[in-house]
Design a protein around this motif. Structure first.
Motif, mmCIF file in Angstrom:
data_model
loop_
_atom_site.group_PDB
_atom_site.id
_atom_site.type_symbol
_atom_site.label_atom_id
_atom_site.label_comp_id
_atom_site.label_asym_id
_atom_site.label_seq_id
_atom_site.Cartn_x
_atom_site.Cartn_y
_atom_site.Cartn_z
ATOM 1 N N ALA A 132 0.816 -1.212 0.000
ATOM 2 C CA ALA A 132 0.000 0.000 0.000
ATOM 3 C C ALA A 132 0.851 1.264 0.000
ATOM 4 O O ALA A 132 0.320 2.373 -0.077
ATOM 5 C CB ALA A 132 -0.930 0.004 1.210
ATOM 6 N N GLY A 133 2.171 1.108 0.091
ATOM 7 C CA GLY A 133 3.051 2.266 0.125
ATOM 8 C C GLY A 133 3.278 2.819 1.514
ATOM 9 O O GLY A 133 3.925 3.853 1.678
ATOM 10 N N LYS A 134 2.780 2.123 2.526
ATOM 11 C CA LYS A 134 2.961 2.574 3.907
ATOM 12 C C LYS A 134 4.378 2.255 4.375
ATOM 13 O O LYS A 134 4.893 1.164 4.138
ATOM 14 C CB LYS A 134 1.953 1.880 4.820
ATOM 15 N N ILE A 135 5.012 3.226 5.038
ATOM 16 C CA ILE A 135 6.350 2.998 5.579
ATOM 17 C C ILE A 135 6.257 2.051 6.769
ATOM 18 O O ILE A 135 5.571 2.332 7.751
ATOM 19 C CB ILE A 135 7.011 4.321 6.011
ATOM 20 N N ILE A 136 6.945 0.909 6.678
ATOM 21 C CA ILE A 136 6.899 -0.077 7.759
ATOM 22 C C ILE A 136 8.262 -0.263 8.421
ATOM 23 O O ILE A 136 8.409 -1.079 9.332
ATOM 24 C CB ILE A 136 6.366 -1.433 7.251
ATOM 25 N N GLY A 137 9.246 0.497 7.966
ATOM 26 C CA GLY A 137 10.561 0.433 8.586
ATOM 27 C C GLY A 137 11.500 1.443 7.964
ATOM 28 O O GLY A 137 11.356 1.798 6.790
ATOM 29 N N SER A 138 12.444 1.935 8.737
ATOM 30 C CA SER A 138 13.431 2.877 8.203
ATOM 31 C C SER A 138 14.669 2.883 9.087
ATOM 32 O O SER A 138 14.590 2.605 10.286
ATOM 33 C CB SER A 138 12.857 4.296 8.101
ATOM 34 N N LEU A 139 15.801 3.194 8.467
ATOM 35 C CA LEU A 139 17.068 3.316 9.170
ATOM 36 C C LEU A 139 17.848 4.479 8.581
ATOM 37 O O LEU A 139 17.679 4.817 7.403
ATOM 38 C CB LEU A 139 17.909 2.040 9.024
ATOM 39 N N GLN A 140 18.706 5.068 9.390
ATOM 40 C CA GLN A 140 19.593 6.120 8.907
ATOM 41 C C GLN A 140 20.948 5.959 9.574
ATOM 42 O O GLN A 140 21.031 5.621 10.759
ATOM 43 C CB GLN A 140 19.028 7.504 9.219
#
Length: 250
Positions: free
Chosen positions: A21-29
């Motif tokens: 659906a294009g929903k952000i389910i994880g991120s890292l920086q």
């Protein structure tokens, strides 16, 4: 399915995972460091995915190392900006060591763009150095500038010469807040010219780490008399755009 976008910049790497659906389910920086591929490998091993697309300065290295498709920063930022704001017409991205402005057609495709990647003037690195010279941390730099009392003009945008000019102004007794505002206005004058050359009307989606700076947001809106929109996570826009494109092309 899980779709990943990784934005390998000159100073930081962002990784975003979205679902169908294009929903952000994880991120890292993370900091790019001296070995960006080792850093990138650790990041993608931490967040599982089914498909991935790379963007940013290091995208070609990532393509070679991991045999993955790539997309330009320009297209990735256009897609990411439109995800946050359907009405986005113009994007200004100020990263660690470059800045870019682009305009977007109604159909979401890039109309025109301009980049400054040959000089660090007005970039995140420039702002960090100036903040440190004035005794501020980067998080409070914009807020301190908003407390200025006297107009000052900073004539040099070269990092080396600007630092020397700032030191001279401090020696003359000017307040750090007044100098900070002068620096912010100099940066805005520079990027405003880029924006005008790619787009003369409509809102501006402000992305990159510098977009967190409230003084920059205010000065940009005042300078161009246009609405400035800032995503919740402005540093993730490029990686998000790459993740959405990975989903659409999988």
């Amino acid at each position: 399915m899980r779709y990943a976008g990784i934005d390998i910049g000159s100073r930081t790497i962002e990784l975003v995972i979205v679902d169908d659906a294009g929903k952000i389910i994880g991120s890292l920086q993370a900091e790019t460091g001296f070995d960006p591929m080792t850093r990138a490998r650790k990041m993608i091993e931490e967040l599982p995915y089914d498909y991935i697309m790379a963007t940013g300065y290091g995208r070609n290295l990532f393509e070679i190392a991991f045999d993955t498709p790539t997309v330009t920063e320009i297209k990735a930022h256009a897609v990411g900006a439109r995800f946050y704001f359907n009405e986005a017409t113009t994007v200004l991205d100020i990263g660690g060591q470059d800045s870019k402005a682009l305009s977007i057609h109604d159909n979401g495709k890039v109309k025109k763009f301009e980049m400054n990647d040959r000089c660090a003037a007005g970039t995140g690195k420039f702002m960090e150095i100036m903040a440190r010279t004035l005794g501020f941390d980067i998080a409070s730099f914009g807020g301190e500038a908003l407390h200025f009392k006297k107009e000052l003009k900073i004539s040099s945008m070269c990092t080396v010469f600007a630092e020397s000019e700032v030191t001279s102004l401090i020696a003359k007794g000017h307040s750090p807040q007044d100098i900070a505002m002068g620096l912010h206005k100099s940066v805005i004058s520079r990027v405003a010219g880029m924006i005008k050359r790619v787009s003369g009307e409509g809102n501006i989606v402000f992305t990159g780490g510098v977009a967190h700076n409230q003084c920059m947001q205010k000065l940009l809106a005042d300078k161009l008399d246009r609405q400035v929109l800032v995503p919740d996570d402005p540093q993730l826009v490029g990686a998000l755009g790459a993740a959405l494109l990975a989903r659409d092309t999988a």
